[in-house]
Write an enzyme that holds these catalytic residues in place. Structure first.
Site, short mmCIF file in Angstrom:
data_model
loop_
_atom_site.label_atom_id
_atom_site.label_comp_id
_atom_site.label_asym_id
_atom_site.label_seq_id
_atom_site.Cartn_x
_atom_site.Cartn_y
_atom_site.Cartn_z
N THR A 118 -4.20 82.99 22.88
CA THR A 118 -4.60 82.64 21.52
C THR A 118 -5.57 83.66 20.94
O THR A 118 -6.34 84.29 21.70
CB THR A 118 -5.28 81.25 21.53
OG1 THR A 118 -5.93 81.04 20.28
CG2 THR A 118 -6.33 81.13 22.63
N TYR A 142 -12.10 76.01 24.62
CA TYR A 142 -10.65 76.26 24.51
C TYR A 142 -10.37 77.76 24.69
O TYR A 142 -9.56 78.15 25.55
CB TYR A 142 -10.13 75.77 23.15
CG TYR A 142 -8.74 76.28 22.84
CD1 TYR A 142 -7.66 75.92 23.64
CD2 TYR A 142 -8.51 77.14 21.76
CE1 TYR A 142 -6.39 76.40 23.38
CE2 TYR A 142 -7.25 77.62 21.49
CZ TYR A 142 -6.19 77.25 22.30
OH TYR A 142 -4.93 77.74 22.05
N1 UFG Z 1 -9.22 74.32 6.85
C1 UFG Z 1 -9.65 73.63 5.72
N2 UFG Z 1 -9.28 72.33 5.58
C2 UFG Z 1 -8.51 71.67 6.51
C3 UFG Z 1 -8.07 72.39 7.65
C4 UFG Z 1 -8.45 73.70 7.80
O1 UFG Z 1 -10.36 74.19 4.88
O2 UFG Z 1 -8.25 70.48 6.32
C5 UFG Z 1 -9.61 75.72 7.01
C6 UFG Z 1 -10.40 75.99 8.27
O3 UFG Z 1 -11.76 75.72 8.06
C7 UFG Z 1 -10.09 77.48 8.50
C8 UFG Z 1 -8.66 77.63 7.99
O4 UFG Z 1 -8.43 76.50 7.15
O5 UFG Z 1 -10.93 78.27 7.75
C9 UFG Z 1 -7.63 77.59 9.10
O6 UFG Z 1 -7.90 76.46 9.91
P1 UFG Z 1 -6.87 75.91 11.01
O7 UFG Z 1 -7.49 74.68 11.60
O8 UFG Z 1 -5.52 75.80 10.41
O9 UFG Z 1 -6.79 77.08 12.07
P2 UFG Z 1 -7.95 77.88 12.84
O10 UFG Z 1 -7.94 79.27 12.32
O11 UFG Z 1 -9.24 77.16 12.80
O12 UFG Z 1 -7.45 77.79 14.35
C10 UFG Z 1 -6.12 78.10 14.71
C11 UFG Z 1 -5.70 77.19 15.86
C12 UFG Z 1 -6.55 77.48 17.06
C13 UFG Z 1 -6.46 78.95 17.40
C14 UFG Z 1 -6.81 79.79 16.20
C15 UFG Z 1 -6.57 81.24 16.47
O13 UFG Z 1 -5.84 75.84 15.46
O14 UFG Z 1 -6.08 76.72 18.16
O15 UFG Z 1 -6.01 79.42 15.08
O16 UFG Z 1 -6.90 82.01 15.35
F1 UFG Z 1 -7.30 79.24 18.39
#
Ligand code: UFG
Length: 344
Positions: A118, A142
């Site tokens: 990841t 994680y």
């Molecule tokens: N976000 C919002 N509102 C929501 C959900 C997400 O504003 O309801 C934002 C988050 O704060 C972040 C962006 O959208 O800034 C992306 O969030 P995600 O939860 O979709 O994804 P992440 O980048 O946090 O994490 C994902 C996977 C992880 C992995 C990571 C690697 O969920 O398991 O990508 O980059 F490790």
């Protein structure tokens, strides 16, 4: 003779897409999955064995019964906040279980593995795009549990004939365009899934976590990758190892970033449905921007993504979610694509 592949976690979101593509490519597949988050319905090819990687007796039996040429290892826990609350479970399910799998590979002479890692291993990258030589500094259990799996695989490969491809996934979304596969999980927390649920009125709206990031519109930027292209990267990696090539660690993403606001806007446009958006504080640990450099994976594996289009990622997610509820998605507009992917 057909090549026989073991796919751990093959009943899950990403694993099931890979299993379908392996089937289409003529591979014999055995899926080993405890179905804790995956589902037997998602297995469209091969033989499903319901088992846990912690259960070494069953795992050894499976290795004895089949002569695997390679292992694709997806089975893992992957929720960041959950990993903070339950680190021991994450090290057990991710790190220890990878060790179990490597023990079987070692004892049974299986010397090719593709491992699902990841972008979380990079933590909060200070520069973008993130390349494979960007320092790995995970900021949660994680990411650390996945990085420790990488170390296990690399150390064991140094001491043996094992060759590996470690794929570091960026932000995965989308669903199989034929409508047969998608993310089954009920508690979708990633941005595109949440926004689609808001459009489909399964929740009152969506919160934007942080509008004061140093990005053009103040919201966080990510590299969103369609699950079908990610699946293809695994088949490319498998062929690469079959050719006897050397081990690799590769980032898997398009090298293109979209902000949270841009994603929400596209979900509204594609669904044709407006929904409330509430701006709130940043989520702890969220980096401002994470975009990969896609150069190495294209160069090393000859990977040619076909679904590199945010609208298509949103469209297939929406269509999948609607089908889950029994609604045929003709009320949403199919996006006009720059490239039209062929549905296998
Ligand atoms: N976000 C919002 N509102 C929501 C959900 C997400 O504003 O309801 C934002 C988050 O704060 C972040 C962006 O959208 O800034 C992306 O969030 P995600 O939860 O979709 O994804 P992440 O980048 O946090 O994490 C994902 C996977 C992880 C992995 C990571 C690697 O969920 O398991 O990508 O980059 F490790």
């Amino acid at each position: 003779m057909k090549k026989k592949i073991l796919v751990t976690g093959g009943a899950g979101y990403i694993g099931s897409h890979v299993v379908r593509q392996l089937g289409a490519a003529g591979y014999d597949v055995v899926i080993y999955d405890n179905c804790s988050t995956g589902s037997a319905q998602a297995v469209l090819h091969g033989d499903l064995i319901i088992g846990d990687l912690a259960d070494l007796d069953t795992l050894y039996r499976v290795f004895f019964q089949h002569q695997f040429t390679a292992v694709l290892h997806f089975a893992a826990s992957l929720n960041v906040p959950e990993s903070v609350a339950h680190p021991l479970e994450y090290y057990a399910n991710n790190t220890r279980n990878t060790l179990n799998l490597l023990r079987c590979c070692s004892d049974m002479g299986v010397n090719q593995i593709i491992f699902s890692s990841t972008a979380a291993v990079y933590g909060q990258p200070v520069t973008n795009p993130v390349t494979e030589s960007t320092p790995t500094e995970p900021i949660n259990p994680y990411g650390r549990s996945k990085l420790s799996c990488e170390w296990l695989i690399r150390d064991y490969a140094t001491a043996s004939s094992l060759r590996y491809v470690i794929l570091r996934y960026f932000n995965i979304a989308g669903a199989e365009p034929g409508g047969r596969l998608g993310q089954m999980s009920k508690n979708v927390s990633h941005l595109i899934g949440v926004a689609c649920n808001a459009a489909l009125k399964r929740q009152p709206g969506i919160r934007i976590f942080g509008t004061d990031f140093p990005t053009p519109d103040g919201t966080a930027i990510r590299d969103y990758l369609h699950v079908e292209d990610l699946a293809t990267a695994h088949l490319d990696a498998l062929r690469y190892l079959e050719q006897g090539q050397e081990s690799q660690i590769l980032n898997c993403g398009y090298g293109q970033g979209y902000s949270v606001r841009q994603v929400i806007e596209r979900v509204k446009v594609i669904s044709g449905i407006d929904f409330p958006v509430i701006e709130t504080d940043r989520r702890p640990g969220d980096p401002a921007c994470v975009i990969t450099s896609a150069d190495r994976i294209r160069q090393v594996l000859g990977w040619k993504p076909k679904y590199n289009d945010l609208d298509l990622i949103v469209y297939t997610t929406l269509a999948w979610e609607m089908r889950q509820k029994g609604a045929i998605p003709n009320s949403i507009a199919q996006p006009k694509l720059t490239t039209q992917p062929k549905v296998a």
